[in-house]
Design a protein around this motif. Structure first.
Motif, mmCIF file in Angstrom:
data_model
loop_
_atom_site.group_PDB
_atom_site.id
_atom_site.type_symbol
_atom_site.label_atom_id
_atom_site.label_comp_id
_atom_site.label_asym_id
_atom_site.label_seq_id
_atom_site.Cartn_x
_atom_site.Cartn_y
_atom_site.Cartn_z
ATOM 1 N N TYR A 125 0.840 -1.206 0.000
ATOM 2 C CA TYR A 125 0.000 0.000 0.000
ATOM 3 C C TYR A 125 0.876 1.258 0.000
ATOM 4 O O TYR A 125 0.512 2.272 -0.599
ATOM 5 C CB TYR A 125 -0.940 0.004 1.209
ATOM 6 N N ASP A 126 2.019 1.190 0.654
ATOM 7 C CA ASP A 126 2.946 2.337 0.667
ATOM 8 C C ASP A 126 3.424 2.656 -0.748
ATOM 9 O O ASP A 126 3.576 3.834 -1.114
ATOM 10 C CB ASP A 126 4.144 2.052 1.573
ATOM 11 N N GLN A 127 3.663 1.632 -1.534
ATOM 12 C CA GLN A 127 4.078 1.844 -2.921
ATOM 13 C C GLN A 127 2.946 2.500 -3.720
ATOM 14 O O GLN A 127 3.200 3.349 -4.575
ATOM 15 C CB GLN A 127 4.475 0.507 -3.564
ATOM 16 N N PHE A 128 1.736 2.090 -3.423
ATOM 17 C CA PHE A 128 0.565 2.697 -4.058
ATOM 18 C C PHE A 128 0.515 4.196 -3.757
ATOM 19 O O PHE A 128 0.314 5.026 -4.662
ATOM 20 C CB PHE A 128 -0.686 1.994 -3.541
ATOM 21 N N LEU A 129 0.716 4.567 -2.502
ATOM 22 C CA LEU A 129 0.687 5.981 -2.114
ATOM 23 C C LEU A 129 1.818 6.769 -2.776
ATOM 24 O O LEU A 129 1.627 7.922 -3.190
ATOM 25 C CB LEU A 129 0.783 6.108 -0.595
ATOM 26 N N GLU A 130 2.979 6.134 -2.886
ATOM 27 C CA GLU A 130 4.117 6.798 -3.537
ATOM 28 C C GLU A 130 3.812 7.086 -5.003
ATOM 29 O O GLU A 130 4.069 8.186 -5.501
ATOM 30 C CB GLU A 130 5.373 5.917 -3.424
ATOM 31 N N ASP A 131 3.266 6.095 -5.693
ATOM 32 C CA ASP A 131 2.953 6.275 -7.115
ATOM 33 C C ASP A 131 1.807 7.266 -7.310
ATOM 34 O O ASP A 131 1.746 7.978 -8.314
ATOM 35 C CB ASP A 131 2.587 4.925 -7.743
ATOM 36 N N LEU A 132 0.909 7.317 -6.335
ATOM 37 C CA LEU A 132 -0.209 8.248 -6.404
ATOM 38 C C LEU A 132 0.286 9.699 -6.375
ATOM 39 O O LEU A 132 -0.337 10.593 -6.952
ATOM 40 C CB LEU A 132 -1.150 7.992 -5.220
ATOM 41 N N GLN A 133 1.441 9.905 -5.737
ATOM 42 C CA GLN A 133 1.982 11.256 -5.566
ATOM 43 C C GLN A 133 3.158 11.564 -6.492
ATOM 44 O O GLN A 133 3.778 12.623 -6.372
ATOM 45 C CB GLN A 133 2.452 11.448 -4.118
ATOM 46 N N LYS A 134 3.456 10.667 -7.411
ATOM 47 C CA LYS A 134 4.630 10.835 -8.270
ATOM 48 C C LYS A 134 4.581 12.099 -9.120
ATOM 49 O O LYS A 134 5.611 12.648 -9.499
ATOM 50 C CB LYS A 134 4.799 9.609 -9.183
ATOM 51 N N GLY A 135 3.374 12.560 -9.438
ATOM 52 C CA GLY A 135 3.251 13.747 -10.279
ATOM 53 C C GLY A 135 3.686 15.029 -9.603
ATOM 54 O O GLY A 135 3.916 16.037 -10.267
ATOM 55 N N GLY A 136 3.770 14.985 -8.271
ATOM 56 C CA GLY A 136 4.169 16.181 -7.533
ATOM 57 C C GLY A 136 3.014 16.742 -6.709
ATOM 58 O O GLY A 136 1.865 16.322 -6.839
ATOM 59 N N THR A 137 3.326 17.725 -5.882
ATOM 60 C CA THR A 137 2.320 18.284 -4.973
ATOM 61 C C THR A 137 1.226 19.071 -5.682
ATOM 62 O O THR A 137 0.151 19.280 -5.128
ATOM 63 C CB THR A 137 2.998 19.206 -3.946
ATOM 64 N N GLY A 138 1.486 19.502 -6.900
ATOM 65 C CA GLY A 138 0.499 20.289 -7.627
ATOM 66 C C GLY A 138 -0.390 19.468 -8.540
ATOM 67 O O GLY A 138 -1.203 20.022 -9.283
ATOM 68 N N GLU A 139 -0.246 18.112 -8.476
ATOM 69 C CA GLU A 139 -0.979 17.242 -9.393
ATOM 70 C C GLU A 139 -2.030 16.382 -8.682
ATOM 71 O O GLU A 139 -1.901 16.065 -7.504
ATOM 72 C CB GLU A 139 0.002 16.313 -10.117
ATOM 73 N N CYS A 140 -3.037 15.996 -9.428
ATOM 74 C CA CYS A 140 -4.081 15.077 -8.951
ATOM 75 C C CYS A 140 -3.942 13.743 -9.696
ATOM 76 O O CYS A 140 -3.331 13.683 -10.760
ATOM 77 C CB CYS A 140 -5.469 15.655 -9.207
ATOM 78 N N ARG A 141 -4.531 12.705 -9.147
ATOM 79 C CA ARG A 141 -4.508 11.385 -9.776
ATOM 80 C C ARG A 141 -5.733 10.584 -9.334
ATOM 81 O O ARG A 141 -6.434 10.946 -8.380
ATOM 82 C CB ARG A 141 -3.233 10.605 -9.388
ATOM 83 N N TYR A 142 -5.964 9.467 -10.024
ATOM 84 C CA TYR A 142 -6.931 8.467 -9.593
ATOM 85 C C TYR A 142 -6.149 7.194 -9.301
ATOM 86 O O TYR A 142 -5.168 6.888 -9.983
ATOM 87 C CB TYR A 142 -7.963 8.159 -10.679
ATOM 88 N N GLY A 143 -6.604 6.441 -8.307
ATOM 89 C CA GLY A 143 -5.935 5.186 -7.996
ATOM 90 C C GLY A 143 -6.937 4.091 -7.690
ATOM 91 O O GLY A 143 -7.887 4.309 -6.926
ATOM 92 N N LEU A 144 -6.742 2.923 -8.294
ATOM 93 C CA LEU A 144 -7.584 1.764 -8.009
ATOM 94 C C LEU A 144 -6.731 0.713 -7.321
ATOM 95 O O LEU A 144 -5.636 0.404 -7.783
ATOM 96 C CB LEU A 144 -8.182 1.185 -9.288
ATOM 97 N N PHE A 145 -7.242 0.161 -6.210
ATOM 98 C CA PHE A 145 -6.452 -0.776 -5.410
ATOM 99 C C PHE A 145 -7.311 -1.972 -5.009
ATOM 100 O O PHE A 145 -8.471 -1.821 -4.612
ATOM 101 C CB PHE A 145 -5.937 -0.074 -4.143
#
Length: 210
Positions: free
Chosen positions: A49-69
């Protein structure tokens, strides 16, 4: 209001690989050129799950994403046998010992009744064998019932993201929801406390009680 953003076919294909084939643990989606939702990162089945959170934030603090787990957790069963198995699995020795004693007492009573109701050794042997098979079947059912798997889809729009990004991802979330049929929980997170494993598990467990 809908944004007009579409969902790429690879999003749907990857989703099915997680839902049906269990090939991956998670997938991160992003909006490409403000036109189409596409796959950015795929986490292998053993990913955390930690890897999921890391990849969710890879775009940077100014970016949004969607994540399915594909989230797995242990469900608290209600039956005596199930609670014994679960307590043993979780390392709660005192509770496991207490429940085990209850089970032993029940078995002793059952044996006494069996002896009273049967007059021959062969009959007793048959009943005991049948009971053993039944206990094994119930234990297997308890183990299966104690393990839960649920798919959740998260919209990650941190407070630090640009307003335009937040608006785009917020208005496009419904398009992704409609494309990924069978998701059990939708989550919107604006910071790590809302996206944490503990917060997500609490939300998923709440659906067990509904």
């Amino acid at each position: 209001m809908a944004s007009g953003v579409t969902v790429s076919d690879v999003c749907k294909t990857t989703y099915e690989e997680i839902k049906k084939d269990k090939k991956h643990r998670y997938v991160i989606f992003f909006i490409r050129d403000e036109k189409q939702i596409d796959v950015e990162v795929i986490g292998d089945r053993n990913a955390t799950y930690d890897q999921f959170l890391e990849d969710l934030q890879k775009g940077g603090t100014g970016e949004c994403r969607y994540g399915l787990f594909d989230f797995e957790y242990t469900h608290q069963c209600q039956g005596t046998s199930e609670n014994y198995i679960l307590s043993t699995f979780l390392g709660d020795d005192d509770e496991a010992s207490r429940i085990n004693q209850m089970l032993l007492e029940l078995e002793e009573r059952a044996e006494e009744l069996d002896k009273m109701r049967t007059s021959t050794i062969s009959s007793i042997s048959y009943i005991n064998d049948r009971n053993r098979k039944k206990n094994v079947e119930e234990a297997e059912k308890a183990i299966m019932a104690s393990k839960k798997q649920k798919l959740f889809l998260m919209s990650w729009c941190p407070d630090t993201a640009k307003v335009k990004k937040k608006m785009l991802y917020s208005s496009s979330f419904d398009a992704l929801k409609k494309s990924l049929v069978g998701v059990q929980k939708y989550i919107q997170a604006t910071d790590l406390s809302e996206a944490s494993q503990e917060a997500v598990e609490e939300k998923l467990r709440a659906t067990d009680r509904q």
